[in-house]
Write an enzyme that holds these catalytic residues in place. Structure first.
Site, short mmCIF file in Angstrom:
data_model
loop_
_atom_site.label_atom_id
_atom_site.label_comp_id
_atom_site.label_asym_id
_atom_site.label_seq_id
_atom_site.Cartn_x
_atom_site.Cartn_y
_atom_site.Cartn_z
CE1 TYR A 91 -5.23 -1.79 4.27
CE2 TYR A 91 -3.98 0.23 3.94
CZ TYR A 91 -4.61 -0.89 3.42
OH TYR A 91 -4.60 -1.12 2.07
CB SER A 141 -0.86 -0.02 1.27
OG SER A 141 -1.42 1.25 1.55
P1 NAD Z 1 -11.87 -5.03 -1.38
O1 NAD Z 1 -12.47 -4.79 -0.06
O2 NAD Z 1 -12.67 -4.77 -2.61
O3 NAD Z 1 -11.29 -6.50 -1.48
C1 NAD Z 1 -10.78 -7.19 -0.36
C2 NAD Z 1 -10.75 -8.66 -0.68
O4 NAD Z 1 -10.31 -9.39 0.47
C3 NAD Z 1 -12.13 -9.20 -1.04
O5 NAD Z 1 -11.98 -10.12 -2.07
C4 NAD Z 1 -12.57 -9.89 0.23
O6 NAD Z 1 -13.51 -10.91 0.01
C5 NAD Z 1 -11.24 -10.43 0.71
N1 NAD Z 1 -11.28 -10.77 2.12
C6 NAD Z 1 -11.55 -9.94 3.16
N2 NAD Z 1 -11.52 -10.62 4.32
C7 NAD Z 1 -11.22 -11.91 3.99
C8 NAD Z 1 -11.04 -13.10 4.75
N3 NAD Z 1 -11.18 -13.11 6.08
N4 NAD Z 1 -10.74 -14.24 4.09
C9 NAD Z 1 -10.62 -14.25 2.74
N5 NAD Z 1 -10.77 -13.16 1.98
C10 NAD Z 1 -11.07 -12.01 2.60
O7 NAD Z 1 -10.59 -4.11 -1.40
P2 NAD Z 1 -9.37 -3.97 -2.41
O8 NAD Z 1 -9.07 -2.53 -2.46
O9 NAD Z 1 -9.57 -4.70 -3.67
O10 NAD Z 1 -8.23 -4.66 -1.54
C11 NAD Z 1 -7.38 -5.68 -2.03
C12 NAD Z 1 -6.00 -5.49 -1.42
O11 NAD Z 1 -5.45 -4.28 -1.90
C13 NAD Z 1 -6.00 -5.37 0.10
O12 NAD Z 1 -4.87 -6.03 0.63
C14 NAD Z 1 -5.90 -3.88 0.31
O13 NAD Z 1 -5.35 -3.56 1.55
C15 NAD Z 1 -4.98 -3.50 -0.83
N6 NAD Z 1 -4.96 -2.10 -1.21
C16 NAD Z 1 -6.06 -1.44 -1.64
C17 NAD Z 1 -5.96 -0.11 -2.02
C18 NAD Z 1 -7.12 0.69 -2.52
O14 NAD Z 1 -6.99 1.89 -2.74
N7 NAD Z 1 -8.28 0.12 -2.75
C19 NAD Z 1 -4.74 0.55 -1.95
C20 NAD Z 1 -3.63 -0.17 -1.50
C21 NAD Z 1 -3.74 -1.50 -1.14
#
Ligand code: NAD
Length: 254
Positions: free
Chosen positions: A159, A146
């Site tokens: 986080y 991130s």
């Molecule tokens: P999102 O909430 O759309 O997706 C999160 C995913 O994790 C989903 O598929 C959900 O089902 C899964 N998940 C959550 N808890 C779980 C569990 N207990 N067991 C199995 N699966 C589980 O969010 P996203 O933005 O797509 O996040 C994906 C990754 O990217 C994460 O690690 C997040 O921290 C990271 N991220 C996101 C951003 C952003 O701006 N959206 C930026 C940097 C990093």
């Protein structure tokens, strides 16, 4: 030409955690389009991802698992390896976020985030490496970091701790396994339009402050992460170890 194309993933099997939506879905689609057989691991239905990959002519299977449960991540890697065959690529994408001022932050919100975002990442990587090393197979591990692997952020104590931990862990695992055929790297997405950032995007002031700082002039879409994932999963990145690659529209350059 006999050598496979640099970015061709045909003949590889990739596991993507949290592949039902957001960044995980974007990465699963990109890997499948590059030729990988993708196995999505997560707790929610992955029918939408399966349909999109089928439409693109790719291969996808879903495995249900709650990765927050103790040692679930290791268990699911072992189960997939045993039932589907060797795993060449692991994308540790599943992650959650909890928002509260640091003075109010609860132990429950600390533990929930650390268990999934950091602990499950380590034990999934360990389970894969144990199998790959004992079989003498190469593997690629891609962790999702991130901007808060580099910066502090606000109101997201666990986080930031978890994602800073992911960057550190990526380096540690690379140091241990780079000489043994396993590449461990991370992708650090910028601000992406997913469920994770819904609260942020609903906050007009924060949302416009963020947008103003992004040189590319727009938030990322989940499919913006696909190219970096294909690169780090492919032969093209064979000599790359321990990096956390920002895919951020220039955010960190500001
Ligand atoms: P999102 O909430 O759309 O997706 C999160 C995913 O994790 C989903 O598929 C959900 O089902 C899964 N998940 C959550 N808890 C779980 C569990 N207990 N067991 C199995 N699966 C589980 O969010 P996203 O933005 O797509 O996040 C994906 C990754 O990217 C994460 O690690 C997040 O921290 C990271 N991220 C996101 C951003 C952003 O701006 N959206 C930026 C940097 C990093």
């Amino acid at each position: 030409m006999t050598a496979p194309a640099l970015f061709d993933l045909a003949g590889t099997r990739a596991v993507v955690t949290g592949a039902n939506t957001g960044i995980g879905q974007g990465i699963a689609l990109a890997l499948a389009t590059a030729g990988a057989a993708v196995i999505g691991v997560g707790r929610s239905s992955m029918d939408d991802t399966a349909a999109r990959i089928a439409e693109a002519g790719g291969r996808f299977e879903a495995v249900q698992a709650d990765l927050s449960a103790p040692m679930a991540a290791a268990g699911v890697i072992d189960a997939v390896w045993a039932e589907h065959g060797p795993i060449d690529v692991l994308v540790n994408n599943a992650g959650i976020i909890r928002r509260a001022d640091a003075v109010d932050f609860t132990e429950a919100d600390w533990d929930a985030v650390m268990d999934l975002n950091l602990k499950s990442v380590f034990f999934a990587a360990q389970a894969l490496a144990r199998r790959a090393l004992s079989d003498g197979r190469p593997a690629k591990i891609i962790n999702i970091a991130s901007m808060l692997s580099f910066q502090g952020g606000i109101r997201v104590a666990s986080y930031t701790a978890s994602k800073s931990g992911v960057a550190g862990l990526t380096k540690l695992l690379a140091c241990e396994w780079a000489g043994r055929g396993i590449n461990v790297n991370a992708i650090a997405p910028g601000y992406v339009e997913t469920n994770n950032t819904e609260a942020l995007r609903k906050d007009q002031e924060r949302s416009s402050d963020i947008l103003k700082r992004i040189p590319a002039g727009r938030w990322a879409r989940p499919d913006d992460m696909g190219g970096a994932a294909v690169f780090l999963a492919s032969r093209a990145s064979d000599y790359i170890h321990g990096i956390t690659l920002p895919v951020d529209g220039g955010w960190l350059a500001r």
